[in-house]
Design a protein around this motif. Structure first.
Motif, PDB file in Angstrom:
ATOM      1  N   GLN A  94       0.819  -1.212   0.000  1.00 23.67           N
ATOM      2  CA  GLN A  94       0.000   0.000   0.000  1.00 23.67           C
ATOM      3  C   GLN A  94       0.857   1.267   0.000  1.00 23.67           C
ATOM      4  O   GLN A  94       0.367   2.350  -0.326  1.00 23.67           O
ATOM      5  N   SER A  98       0.366   3.400  -6.723  1.00 24.59           N
ATOM      6  CA  SER A  98      -0.801   2.659  -7.217  1.00 24.59           C
ATOM      7  C   SER A  98      -0.622   2.243  -8.673  1.00 24.59           C
ATOM      8  O   SER A  98      -1.205   1.245  -9.118  1.00 24.59           O
ATOM      9  N   THR A 479     -10.452  11.006   4.461  1.00 23.09           N
ATOM     10  CA  THR A 479      -9.330  11.594   3.736  1.00 23.09           C
ATOM     11  C   THR A 479      -8.474  10.501   3.097  1.00 23.09           C
ATOM     12  O   THR A 479      -8.092  10.602   1.925  1.00 23.09           O
ATOM     13  N   ARG A 480      -8.182   9.454   3.864  1.00 25.83           N
ATOM     14  CA  ARG A 480      -7.331   8.386   3.348  1.00 25.83           C
ATOM     15  C   ARG A 480      -8.024   7.570   2.267  1.00 25.83           C
ATOM     16  O   ARG A 480      -7.373   7.016   1.377  1.00 25.83           O
ATOM     17  N   LYS A 482      -9.768   8.622  -0.164  1.00 33.59           N
ATOM     18  CA  LYS A 482      -9.525   9.255  -1.471  1.00 33.59           C
ATOM     19  C   LYS A 482      -8.217   8.759  -2.089  1.00 33.59           C
ATOM     20  O   LYS A 482      -8.112   8.606  -3.310  1.00 33.59           O
ATOM     21  N   ASN A 483      -7.219   8.512  -1.238  1.00 34.06           N
ATOM     22  CA  ASN A 483      -5.923   8.064  -1.744  1.00 34.06           C
ATOM     23  C   ASN A 483      -5.948   6.604  -2.205  1.00 34.06           C
ATOM     24  O   ASN A 483      -5.030   6.167  -2.901  1.00 34.06           O
ATOM     25  N   GLN A 484      -6.984   5.866  -1.800  1.00 37.97           N
ATOM     26  CA  GLN A 484      -7.098   4.468  -2.228  1.00 37.97           C
ATOM     27  C   GLN A 484      -7.815   4.333  -3.565  1.00 37.97           C
ATOM     28  O   GLN A 484      -7.663   3.321  -4.261  1.00 37.97           O
ATOM     29  N   ARG A 487      -5.769   3.438  -6.646  1.00 35.17           N
ATOM     30  CA  ARG A 487      -5.334   2.027  -6.666  1.00 35.17           C
ATOM     31  C   ARG A 487      -6.462   1.136  -7.180  1.00 35.17           C
ATOM     32  O   ARG A 487      -6.243   0.225  -7.979  1.00 35.17           O
TER      33      ARG A 487
END
Length: 724
Positions: A94, A98, A479-480, A482-484, A487
């Motif tokens: 992780q 991505s 918030t986190r 969005k970062n996934q 991927r």
């Protein structure tokens, strides 16, 4: 987790050192495949500029725990067991770009300096997939496992048989798949075909349709060899495949072929569910044991799920043989027949070294304490308490919020909604084995639609099941998340993420300050919210929400999310009352239903208003009339009264026939001062909240009696008696 300021530069000259005594060979192979994806080649064991070391240490109490440390010169991953090493590698994955997921290779990758000591909260972290109602390819199942393992989920509950299709090859009964795996289009298929006119994701997938004499047949099944290969593949990702053969109900696919398995010799529908297996027919147990013997040979999992939910007992009650058996064995009800069946089948599986899982319906007639209970009927709130008191371990899979197949499954609720009642015994919390969400596929016929219903909901489930409650943080998760998403894009997941601007209010009653605090939550990250307290629609000139705010007396909160300075729908309206009766004692002449206690005897005057769901812990439920008296503790001038009731006719929640308020100075002689008739029809299918309110004419009294008859003989739900 602790973070530093440096970076570790991963590239082709990074050295891999493995000190595992050969215990982690599969995990090291997985890591090298990750490296090939990320930097285009395996890491060498020859001396390099920097080092990644995978090290076996003394086994931990939790085999899934690991310790990952990244410094500018070295990455160290330590674990006592293969599971722990694997999850440490998943964390490392992780941290990689991505873009690697779709084959984009980088010459070098900077990993942030950090140290993580990690282990899961729950042993059972699961997703479910119903392949009976609609069939899914083996390729999709492998991809499903890949995605579960990426987020540290470790179990896939595979619902292989139901009324609509039998999906597992049983060599002793080849007709189960020759006939039972195929069907002409049924009512569920027709719904999907109709919906596909507007949304192509509802179209039945052509690869699962074959023409026979001009008639389309839908279906498919997995051979035993395919399933064995799939199980082996899942094991490399540390995902345990748990098969479910649902019985004695949900067996129409088998009974249609072997009608002698039913008490009445028919595969048909009863009042609610399909005809079940006959629990007093010895041929049934021969069939069940033969099927389960082959299932156990395919699936090495220590768990077998036998369903035992939604059993239509009418054919048992009408059966001469069943009634004779019950009389001979001192049974008083068909529920005890179900328990006989469940316990007998469970004993066979346990004799063969398996542990048995059942849906919570199986508890009706009593079950053995060794069975694992999967709690799904969230409208029967006392199930977890009852199960653990009986000695059973419980897997929490409540339909609300963990049935991802329902369109009203909300990310906020998946992450936040309380899953146990306020009275759940803390000393038995260790009996909660874990969490599971389900994807039932009555109207989910395609892989693309399944993706959309699963993701990103799966990520909220995964974090809730893995992380300790103290480290779960909704605002951080948003918030986190969005970062996934990039991927998931790279992995080709057809997720659907449309966070709503709907606001979710929470209350905090401050009796010392005689005020109520309001907190507003949203699915979107860092929303701009304006609100008013006088019932008017907010503008960008209204109060800006900066966190919890307080109101005294009565207030109508109106709030909304603003985007680019403009108000968005839906607009929240919430009545808040710090009223005269808060904290006053309440006498119940008829008690609440034990499954819906809310805050017990203080619920009607605690200041907390219910939300949109009657099982949110704020609504108190009654299967009798609502009949209480509030003691104001001294004579008080009474001006107004209100009480809100909820109706959701589907599960049997209705309005009272009327509400009547009577007052008294001595608690013995009462005068009726207010009556409000109900005007909501019992046939109304939509959810309705009705405020029964009116004037108390400024009269003086100490006691306020409230009566509301339960005319529909279902549930009454009320959240607060507001007296001013």
């Amino acid at each position: 987790m602790e973070t530093g300021n440096g970076n570790f530069n991963l590239n082709s000259s990074t050295q891999l050192i493995v000190e595992d005594q050969g215990a982690f060979s599969e995990e090291v192979a997985f890591f090298q495949s990750m490296m090939t994806q990320a930097i285009g080649q395996n890491l060498s064991e020859a001396d390099g500029k920097n080092v990644i070391e995978i090290r076996k240490i003394e086994a931990s109490e939790n085999p899934e725990s690991y310790h990952l440390k990244i410094t500018p010169d070295k990455v160290t991953l330590e674990a006592g067991d293969a599971e722990g090493v694997f999850y440490g590698l998943i964390t490392l994955r992780q941290l990689l770009p991505s873009s690697m997921e779709s084959g984009e290779v980088s010459d070098e990758i900077n990993l942030p300096e950090l140290e993580i000591k990690d282990q899961p909260q729950y042993e059972w972290r699961a997703m479910h997939l119903d392949v009976s109602r609609h069939f899914f390819s083996m390729d999709y199942l492998r991809r499903y496992v890949d995605l579960l393992s990426l987020y540290k989920l470790n179990k896939l509950h595979l619902h292989l048989t139901d009324d609509q299709g039998w999906r597992i090859e049983i060599k002793k009964y080849p007709e189960l798949t020759e006939q039972g795996a195929w069907r002409t289009f049924n009512s569920q298929d027709s719904i999907c075909i109709d919906k596909s006119k507007e949304d192509p994701r509802f179209a039945l997938e052509p690869k699962h349709i074959e023409m026979r004499d001009g008639t389309p047949y839908y279906g498919g099944f997995y051979t035993q060899d395919e399933l064995r290969e799939f199980v082996s593949y899942a094991q490399t990702k540390h995902v345990e495949i748990i098969p479910e053969i649902d019985m004695p109900g949900h067996m129409m696919a088998a009974i249609a072929i072997y009608p002698e398995l039913a008490c009445n010799g028919e595969a048909a529908w009863g009042d609610l569910f399909s005809t079940p297996l006959c629990p007093v027919n010895e041929e049934v147990y021969t069939f069940v044991e033969n099927v389960l013997t082959e299932v156990m040979d395919i699936f090495p999992s220590k768990y077998i799920h036998i369903g035992a939910d939604e059993v239509e007992k009418k054919t048992w009650e009408e059966s001469v043989a069943a009634n004779k058996f019950m009389k001979e064995n001192g049974m008083q009800s068909a529920d005890e027949l179900q328990s006989y069946f469940v316990n007998r089948v469970s004993a066979f599986l346990q004799k063969n070294g398996k542990e048995v899982v059942v849906w919570d319906d199986a508890m009706a007639g009593g079950i053995d304490s060794n069975l694992k209970v999967m709690y799904w009927r969230n409208w029967v709130a006392g199930v977890p308490d009852k199960a653990v008191q009986n000695g059973n371990e419980v897997i929490l899979a409540p339909g609300d919020p963990f049935y991802f197949s329902t369109p009203n499954s909300k990310l906020f609720d998946i992450y936040n909604k309380p899953l146990l009642g306020s009275k759940f015994p803390e000393e038995l919390r260790h009996k909660i084995k874990g969490l599971q969400a389900c994807l039932w596929t009555e109207t989910i016929p395609s892989e693309a639609l399944a993706d959309a219903m699963l993701f990103p909901n799966v990520l909220a489930l995964a974090e809730r099941a893995w992380s300790s409650e103290s480290s779960q943080d909704w605002n951080s998760f948003k918030t986190r998340l969005k970062n996934q998403l990039p991927r998931l894009d790279q992995l080709g997941v057809k997720y659907e993420y449309n966070p709503t601007t709907k606001l979710i209010p929470f209350m905090n009653v401050d009796t010392d300050g005689q005020r109520i605090g309001i907190t507003l939550e949203s699915e979107i990250s860092q929303p701009t919210i304006y609100y008013t307290t006088d019932g008017t629609q907010p503008t960008s000139e209204s109060y800006l929400y900066k966190g919890e705010f307080f109101v005294t007396g009565s207030a109508t909160i109106v709030a909304a999310v603003f985007l680019e300075g403009k108000i968005t729908d839906p607009i929240l309206t919430k009545q808040v009352d710090y009223h005269l009766a808060i904290g006053k004692p309440v006498e119940y002449r008829k008690s609440w239903n034990k499954s819906y206690p809310a805050g017990d005897a203080g619920s009607m005057t605690d200041g907390y208003r219910g939300g949109e769901s009657y099982n949110d812990g704020r609504w108190q439920g009654f299967t009798s009339d609502f009949d209480v008296t509030v003691d104001m503790e001294k004579e008080t001038t009474l001006n107004s009264f209100s009480a809100t009731f909820m109706q959701v006719a589907g599960p049997g929640v209705f309005m009272p026939g009327f509400l009547e308020v009577s007052i008294s100075t001595d608690g013995e002689t009462f005068e009726t001062v207010l009556r409000i008739d109900n005007d909501v029809a019992a046939t109304e299918k939509e959810k309705v909240l009705k405020d029964f309110k009116g004037s108390l004419e400024g009269k003086q009294a100490r006691y306020v009696k409230v009566f509301a008859p339960n005319v529909q003989k279902g549930f009454l739900f009320v959240d607060e008696l507001v007296i001013n």
